[in-house]
Structures are given as C-alpha cells and as structure tokens.
Design an enzyme around this catalytic site. Structure first.
Site, short mmCIF file in Angstrom:
data_model
loop_
_atom_site.label_atom_id
_atom_site.label_comp_id
_atom_site.label_asym_id
_atom_site.label_seq_id
_atom_site.Cartn_x
_atom_site.Cartn_y
_atom_site.Cartn_z
N ASP A 1 -4.64 49.35 -24.32
CA ASP A 1 -5.95 49.96 -24.04
C ASP A 1 -6.49 50.76 -25.23
OD1 ASP A 1 -6.04 48.91 -21.49
OD2 ASP A 1 -5.02 50.63 -20.60
N ARG B 1 -13.23 43.18 -25.18
CA ARG B 1 -13.20 44.33 -26.10
C ARG B 1 -13.23 43.93 -27.57
NH1 ARG B 1 -9.36 48.35 -22.53
NH2 ARG B 1 -11.12 49.13 -21.28
C1 S3P Z 1 -2.51 48.68 -16.37
C2 S3P Z 1 -2.12 47.60 -17.12
C3 S3P Z 1 -2.91 47.08 -18.25
C4 S3P Z 1 -3.92 48.09 -18.74
C5 S3P Z 1 -4.68 48.73 -17.62
C6 S3P Z 1 -3.72 49.45 -16.67
C7 S3P Z 1 -1.65 49.11 -15.24
O1 S3P Z 1 -3.62 45.92 -17.83
O2 S3P Z 1 -4.83 47.47 -19.63
O3 S3P Z 1 -5.61 49.67 -18.12
O4 S3P Z 1 -1.86 50.22 -14.72
O5 S3P Z 1 -0.75 48.35 -14.86
P1 S3P Z 1 -3.00 44.43 -17.92
O6 S3P Z 1 -1.94 44.31 -16.89
O7 S3P Z 1 -4.17 43.53 -17.66
O8 S3P Z 1 -2.49 44.31 -19.33
#
Ligand code: S3P
Length: 438
Positions: A318, A349
């Site tokens: 992120d 992004r």
């Molecule tokens: C998250 C996992 C990530 C991250 C998101 C929060 C989580 O996403 O980008 O902000 O809380 O498990 P992805 O699983 O799509 O990588």
C-alpha cells in the site's frame, strides 16, 4: 484540498488504529462467544462498513462513550441471513474477507460497494470459495454486485495463492473456520499475517509452515471454540507512512510518530526509506496486541534513488504511491519492481501515480509491473491538480507531495481520505502542514 509548500514539520502525532487489524478484530469478535472489547479501533469508513455488515449478520457491534468498542459474538457458524444488501463502500478488505465468512454459511447474501470497489476483481476469492462449495452470481469479470450462497456442507481445501494477497488468504481461512477438517492456504510470497495472529489470540488453532523458496503454508482447523477477548489495536504503519515521508522531504522537519505497528510483513516502506538515506530513529520498542510497535522519530534528510526489489512488494504493497512521492524529491532514479498488484487497488495505482507525478512536473515511466521515478534532487515543480479516483492513498500521497513542492498541489477530491485516516488533515496541520480545504 490544496497542499502548499510548508516550513519544517515539528511535534508529535499518534498513528491511527491499524485498518487491517481493526477489520479482523471486529470479525473475530463477531465469531467468538461472549464479549470482545476493542481499544484503538480505527473508525474510518472501511472499518465501519465491516461493523455494519457484521451487525446485519446478527452480531452486536457498538462504540462506547469511552471510545472503546464492544462486540457480542454469535459463535462460529452463528451468522443469520442479512435482510438487506451488504454495502462494503470503498473497502476491498471488507468485501473479500466478509465473502469468505459468507461462503460457509448456508444462506444467500448480496454484496456491493462504491464505484471503485465495483470495478475491483472478486474472481480471486470466487475461485477458491467455489471450490469449498459456495456459489456466486456476479457481474461480468468477477465484479460486484454479487450474490453469495454459502454451502450447507462446505469442503476444506488446500489452495496455492496465484497472487500475493492477504485478503484472498484471509477469505479462505475465515471460510475454513465453519468447515470441517483442515483448510490450508499456501503463499509463495508471505503476506501480512494479522488473520493468523488474531485467530490464535481468540483461541483458534493455526499451523504455519515455512516452505521452500521463502513461501508459507497456513492451516486452520474448523469449528474452533473462539472466546471473546480484550484487544488493543496498534497504530497503522500504512497511515504513519504519509507523515514519515512528509517529514523526510520537507526541509527542517523533526517529528515523532507514536504507536507505529512494525510487523515485519508490513514494514517494508521503513526499510526502503532507510536505504534511501532517510533519518528514522525507532524509540520505545514494545508489543501492542501481539504486534511489534515503536515510536519513530523522523528528521528531514536528502534521499537517494534506489532499486526496490520485487520480493519486498508484499510488505509495503500500500506504500508505493507515497514512496513514489519520496522518490520524486530524491536524487537519481528509483526503480520499483514487481508491483503489478498495484493495478488492482482502490484505483489502478500505477496509472494514478504516473498521471499525478506528470501533472506535477516529475518524470516517471511505467510498465505493467514496474515504475521508475526520476528524482528532482529537492523540491519538485508541483503546480498540478491530481485526480484521486476514489483512492485515499492517492489523495494523501499527493497532498504530501504538495508540502514539499515549489508550487502548491491540489487534489480534486479529498473525501476518500475518510475511509482510512479521517484525522489526516487535522494531524498534519498540527505538525505545521499547510493544507487548505477547497
Ligand atoms: C489488506 C491486504 C492488502 C492491502 C489492503 C489490506 C488486508 O490487499 O492492499 O489495503 O487487510 O488483508 P491485497 O490482499 O489485495 O494485497
């Protein structure tokens, strides 16, 4: 909102509650028997969407006058059919993790979200959860809105994740809790492990095995006896990142960000900033809610362009937009490799960062899964208006860019910031940031 070139940032701020951990604290509270008390819960819109969905499924979720939260759980398998559509707003974590929970409950629910969430891929959870016996009716391309019919007789699976995603891993493990036997997710590249940590702290069993080549396998056993807990949510390293980069690139800054969670599967940005020459000092290291935490003192420092290796991506997935902002102020090129997953976030992004930096006079080039930012060796020109595409991290990143640019930077829409960091503008202003509502 417009960010103007600011004098040095000074003072202390407290990082807001971790978004990922906040979602999970509510979910496990709802799955446990008895009462869960949560301190430090993030009250961003994303987490509130999870709370509302859990309420619609039968759990009691309430904020108390002292700012703590109380969840009265229904026990594993105890959710009941929601009377209305579950609206997850902007939140991919709510949509994917809740879909996991719904997949092993034998009723039909309807899930939707805002325009950003309705454009994001859900096939990545539909495929494994269908194998466990759930059925889905969704828009073309695996998009929301969709109907989820949970299986009466869910089957445990062993699933190799095709992409590094903690949301997909967590959706499967959560479905596995109301499924007989053992459900296993194999990750070629380990992602944030908050689900595994929190399940253990509620009394569930999770086996984690390291596998060859650096991967991990996580296994849960069905029908655990989860008991209500007292949870303290640590501060969010992804939210703290905006202040950390701002203090690094606005000359004469010296701030302390308190309560920053530094789980090794989340802390990649801080490693990267240090490699670039950032002046970060970790103070008062401790554990909060089973997670490593520190206060971070950040003083401005000249940054150098570096290459960020692809294997680091899951630990800072992120943080690439704000890293691109740091890179824009550094000397020489910064290459970010293995970042294809950035295209499946609240916005694409890579595209949002390319358009935003170009609008502010910074050179950047991108391929499907790489970005290269040419540093300006100090203040970038700025002066652009940046389109945020319902993406909170794009909004905050470009406001930070404006604080260190020669000419002010405007974002077209600051409202998405409330999804993850409602106090962002107030906290940054208290440090001396010139942010003007427009
Ligand atoms: C998250 C996992 C990530 C991250 C998101 C929060 C989580 O996403 O980008 O902000 O809380 O498990 P992805 O699983 O799509 O990588």
């Amino acid at each position: 909102m417009t960010a103007h070139a600011s004098k040095g940032l000074t003072g202390r701020m407290r990082a807001p509650g971790d978004k990922s951990i906040s979602h999970r604290a509510l979910m496990f509270g709802a799955l446990a028997l008895g009462e869960t008390r949560i301190e430090g819960l993030l009250t961003g819109e994303d987490v509130l969407a999870t709370g509302a969905a859990l309420r619609a499924l039968g759990a009691e979720v309430e904020r108390r006058d002292d700012g703590t939260w109380r969840v009265q759980g229904v026990g594993v398998g105890g959710f009941s059919e929601p009377a209305n559509v579950l609206d997850m707003g902007n939140s991919g974590t709510s949509a994917r993790l809740m879909t996991g929970l719904l997949a092993s409950h034998a009723f039909t629910s309807f899930v939707t979200g805002d325009a950003s969430l309705r454009s994001r891929p859900m096939q990545r959870v539909i495929t494994p959860l269908s194998r466990m016996g759930a059925s889905f009716t969704n828009r073309d391309g695996g998009r929301l809105p969709m109907a989820v019919t949970g299986s009466k007789t869910p089957l445990p699976i062993e699933y190799v994740l095709p992409m590094a995603s903690a949301q997909v891993k967590s959706a499967i493990l959560l479905a596995g809790l109301n499924t007989p036997g053992e459900t296993t997710v194999i990750e070629p590249h380990p992602t944030r492990d908050h689900t595994e940590r929190m399940l253990r702290s509620f009394g569930g069993e999770v086996k984690v095995r390291e596998i060859e080549g650096g991967g991990r396998a996580a296994t849960v056993r069905g029908y655990p006896d989860l008991r209500g807990q007292q949870i303290v949510v640590p501060g969010d390293p992804s939210s703290a990142a905006f202040a950390a980069v701002a203090a690094s690139i606005v000359p004469d800054s010296d701030i302390v960000i308190e309560n920053v969670g530094l789980n090794p599967l989340r802390a990649g940005l801080y490693t990267t900033l240090r490699e670039m020459g950032a002046d970060l000092d970790y103070q008062n290291r401790r554990e909060v809610g089973g997670e490593p935490v520190a206060d971070i003192r950040v003083r401005s420092a000249p940054l150098l362009g570096i290459e960020v290796p692809p294997e680091r991506a899951p630990t800072m997935i992120d943080e690439y937009p704000i890293l691109a902002v740091a890179a824009a102020c550094g000397r020489g090129p910064t290459r970010m490799l293995g970042i294809g997953e950035l295209r499946a976030k609240e916005s694409d992004r890579v595209a949002s960062v390319v358009a935003g930096l170009q609008a502010c006079g910074v050179q950047i080039r991108a391929t499907a899964d790489e970005m290269v930012v040419e540093g300006c060796d100090g203040a970038p020109p700025g002066g652009g208006t940046v389109v945020t595409h319902l993406d909170h991290r794009i909004a905050m990143s470009f406001l930070v860019l404006g604080l260190a640019s020669r000419t002010a930077v405007t974002i077209d829409d600051a409202s998405p910031i409330d999804t993850s960091f409602p106090d962002f503008a107030a906290m940054m202003r208290a440090l001396g940031a010139e942010l003007v509502a427009s």
